[in-house]
Scaffold this motif. Structure first.
Motif, PDB file in Angstrom:
ATOM      1  N   PRO A  11     130.058   8.379  18.993  1.00  0.00           N
ATOM      2  CA  PRO A  11     128.838   7.680  18.564  1.00  0.00           C
ATOM      3  C   PRO A  11     128.478   6.526  19.509  1.00  0.00           C
ATOM      4  O   PRO A  11     127.305   6.296  19.783  1.00  0.00           O
ATOM      5  CB  PRO A  11     129.190   7.168  17.165  1.00  0.00           C
ATOM      6  CG  PRO A  11     130.235   8.109  16.672  1.00  0.00           C
ATOM      7  CD  PRO A  11     131.031   8.474  17.901  1.00  0.00           C
ATOM      8  N   GLU A  12     129.484   5.833  20.024  1.00  0.00           N
ATOM      9  CA  GLU A  12     129.237   4.715  20.941  1.00  0.00           C
ATOM     10  C   GLU A  12     128.553   5.189  22.214  1.00  0.00           C
ATOM     11  O   GLU A  12     127.632   4.544  22.713  1.00  0.00           O
ATOM     12  CB  GLU A  12     130.554   4.000  21.284  1.00  0.00           C
ATOM     13  CG  GLU A  12     131.218   3.319  20.106  1.00  0.00           C
ATOM     14  CD  GLU A  12     131.981   4.271  19.167  1.00  0.00           C
ATOM     15  OE1 GLU A  12     132.311   5.426  19.558  1.00  0.00           O
ATOM     16  OE2 GLU A  12     132.223   3.872  18.015  1.00  0.00           O
ATOM     17  N   THR A  13     128.996   6.323  22.739  1.00  0.00           N
ATOM     18  CA  THR A  13     128.370   6.893  23.937  1.00  0.00           C
ATOM     19  C   THR A  13     126.941   7.319  23.636  1.00  0.00           C
ATOM     20  O   THR A  13     126.018   7.043  24.405  1.00  0.00           O
ATOM     21  CB  THR A  13     129.188   8.096  24.455  1.00  0.00           C
ATOM     22  OG1 THR A  13     130.505   7.645  24.791  1.00  0.00           O
ATOM     23  CG2 THR A  13     128.537   8.731  25.670  1.00  0.00           C
ATOM     24  N   LEU A  14     126.748   7.975  22.507  1.00  0.00           N
ATOM     25  CA  LEU A  14     125.407   8.462  22.148  1.00  0.00           C
ATOM     26  C   LEU A  14     124.420   7.309  21.968  1.00  0.00           C
ATOM     27  O   LEU A  14     123.272   7.399  22.413  1.00  0.00           O
ATOM     28  CB  LEU A  14     125.474   9.299  20.867  1.00  0.00           C
ATOM     29  CG  LEU A  14     126.150  10.663  21.009  1.00  0.00           C
ATOM     30  CD1 LEU A  14     126.427  11.260  19.641  1.00  0.00           C
ATOM     31  CD2 LEU A  14     125.313  11.605  21.857  1.00  0.00           C
ATOM     32  N   PRO A  42     130.086  11.350  11.083  1.00  0.00           N
ATOM     33  CA  PRO A  42     130.410  11.560   9.670  1.00  0.00           C
ATOM     34  C   PRO A  42     129.171  11.626   8.772  1.00  0.00           C
ATOM     35  O   PRO A  42     128.247  10.825   8.917  1.00  0.00           O
ATOM     36  CB  PRO A  42     131.267  10.347   9.309  1.00  0.00           C
ATOM     37  CG  PRO A  42     131.788   9.834  10.607  1.00  0.00           C
ATOM     38  CD  PRO A  42     130.738  10.168  11.631  1.00  0.00           C
ATOM     39  N   GLY A  43     129.193  12.601   7.876  1.00  0.00           N
ATOM     40  CA  GLY A  43     128.114  12.746   6.902  1.00  0.00           C
ATOM     41  C   GLY A  43     126.984  13.655   7.347  1.00  0.00           C
ATOM     42  O   GLY A  43     126.230  14.156   6.523  1.00  0.00           O
ATOM     43  N   LYS A  55     121.490  14.468   6.963  1.00  0.00           N
ATOM     44  CA  LYS A  55     122.391  13.550   6.277  1.00  0.00           C
ATOM     45  C   LYS A  55     121.666  13.006   5.061  1.00  0.00           C
ATOM     46  O   LYS A  55     120.471  12.760   5.112  1.00  0.00           O
ATOM     47  CB  LYS A  55     122.821  12.411   7.202  1.00  0.00           C
ATOM     48  CG  LYS A  55     123.888  11.508   6.588  1.00  0.00           C
ATOM     49  CD  LYS A  55     124.453  10.549   7.614  1.00  0.00           C
ATOM     50  CE  LYS A  55     125.534   9.675   7.005  1.00  0.00           C
ATOM     51  NZ  LYS A  55     126.167   8.806   8.029  1.00  0.00           N
ATOM     52  N   GLN A  56     122.427  12.810   3.981  1.00  0.00           N
ATOM     53  CA  GLN A  56     121.853  12.329   2.724  1.00  0.00           C
ATOM     54  C   GLN A  56     122.541  11.041   2.289  1.00  0.00           C
ATOM     55  O   GLN A  56     123.729  10.848   2.536  1.00  0.00           O
ATOM     56  CB  GLN A  56     122.020  13.387   1.637  1.00  0.00           C
ATOM     57  CG  GLN A  56     121.259  14.657   1.953  1.00  0.00           C
ATOM     58  CD  GLN A  56     121.422  15.714   0.899  1.00  0.00           C
ATOM     59  OE1 GLN A  56     121.814  16.820   1.214  1.00  0.00           O
ATOM     60  NE2 GLN A  56     121.121  15.398  -0.346  1.00  0.00           N
ATOM     61  N   ILE A 111     121.822  11.870  19.541  1.00  0.00           N
ATOM     62  CA  ILE A 111     121.577  10.474  19.927  1.00  0.00           C
ATOM     63  C   ILE A 111     120.913   9.743  18.766  1.00  0.00           C
ATOM     64  O   ILE A 111     121.355   8.662  18.352  1.00  0.00           O
ATOM     65  CB  ILE A 111     120.697  10.397  21.197  1.00  0.00           C
ATOM     66  CG1 ILE A 111     121.474  10.874  22.422  1.00  0.00           C
ATOM     67  CG2 ILE A 111     120.164   8.975  21.402  1.00  0.00           C
ATOM     68  CD1 ILE A 111     120.616  11.065  23.667  1.00  0.00           C
ATOM     69  N   LEU A 112     119.850  10.323  18.232  1.00  0.00           N
ATOM     70  CA  LEU A 112     119.127   9.663  17.147  1.00  0.00           C
ATOM     71  C   LEU A 112     119.982   9.569  15.886  1.00  0.00           C
ATOM     72  O   LEU A 112     119.955   8.543  15.194  1.00  0.00           O
ATOM     73  CB  LEU A 112     117.804  10.375  16.868  1.00  0.00           C
ATOM     74  CG  LEU A 112     116.833   9.621  15.969  1.00  0.00           C
ATOM     75  CD1 LEU A 112     116.515   8.224  16.513  1.00  0.00           C
ATOM     76  CD2 LEU A 112     115.542  10.417  15.796  1.00  0.00           C
ATOM     77  N   ALA A 113     120.772  10.583  15.593  1.00  0.00           N
ATOM     78  CA  ALA A 113     121.665  10.526  14.428  1.00  0.00           C
ATOM     79  C   ALA A 113     122.627   9.346  14.556  1.00  0.00           C
ATOM     80  O   ALA A 113     122.842   8.594  13.595  1.00  0.00           O
ATOM     81  CB  ALA A 113     122.436  11.834  14.285  1.00  0.00           C
TER      82      ALA A 113
END
Length: 125
Positions: A11-14, A42-43, A55-56, A111-113
């Motif tokens: 996630p940090e890279t994205l 996650p999720g 994701k919800q 990336i957006l997630a």
């Protein structure tokens, strides 16, 4: 369009990346690539057709959902990549991502997630 890599990214890279315009002409992520990347987000779940991620959240109330969606909209607009936003039953918020131009998933969606995951959200306690 960002080069799609079969290697999952953190996630940090994205979140350090910016979505790149996509006008088509590239292959969408395979189901296997998508599933591997989702292990780091996650999720987020792959939809049954394998062409979107979703994701919800259960938010505190309707206005908390709208506040969260406004924050999503700001991030999406800054990156030029726009999610589908859903609210049902006044507290069930969900975000769905896919790259329309290729009819599936691209690096932009992940990336957006990852960026959406950094947003504050007032959830039901």
């Amino acid at each position: 369009m960002a080069t799609q890599t079969p290697e999952p990214q953190s996630p940090e890279t994205l979140t350090k990346k910016k979505c790149e315009p996509c006008e088509g002409g590239v292959d969408p992520y395979t189901r296997e690539q998508s599933e591997a990347q989702l292990k780091n987000l996650p999720g987020w779940k792959l939809t049954d057709d394998g062409q979107r991620i979703r994701k919800q959240w259960t938010v505190k109330d309707f206005m908390a959902g709208m506040d969260f969606f406004n924050k999503c909209a700001e991030v999406a607009e800054a990156d030029g990549h726009h999610p589908d936003l859903h609210i049902e039953g006044y507290r069930n918020a969900s975000v769905e991502l896919w790259t329309h131009a290729i009819g599936g998933l691209s690096e932009n969606d992940f990336i957006l997630a990852a960026k959406i995951d950094q947003l504050p959200i007032e959830t039901k306690e």
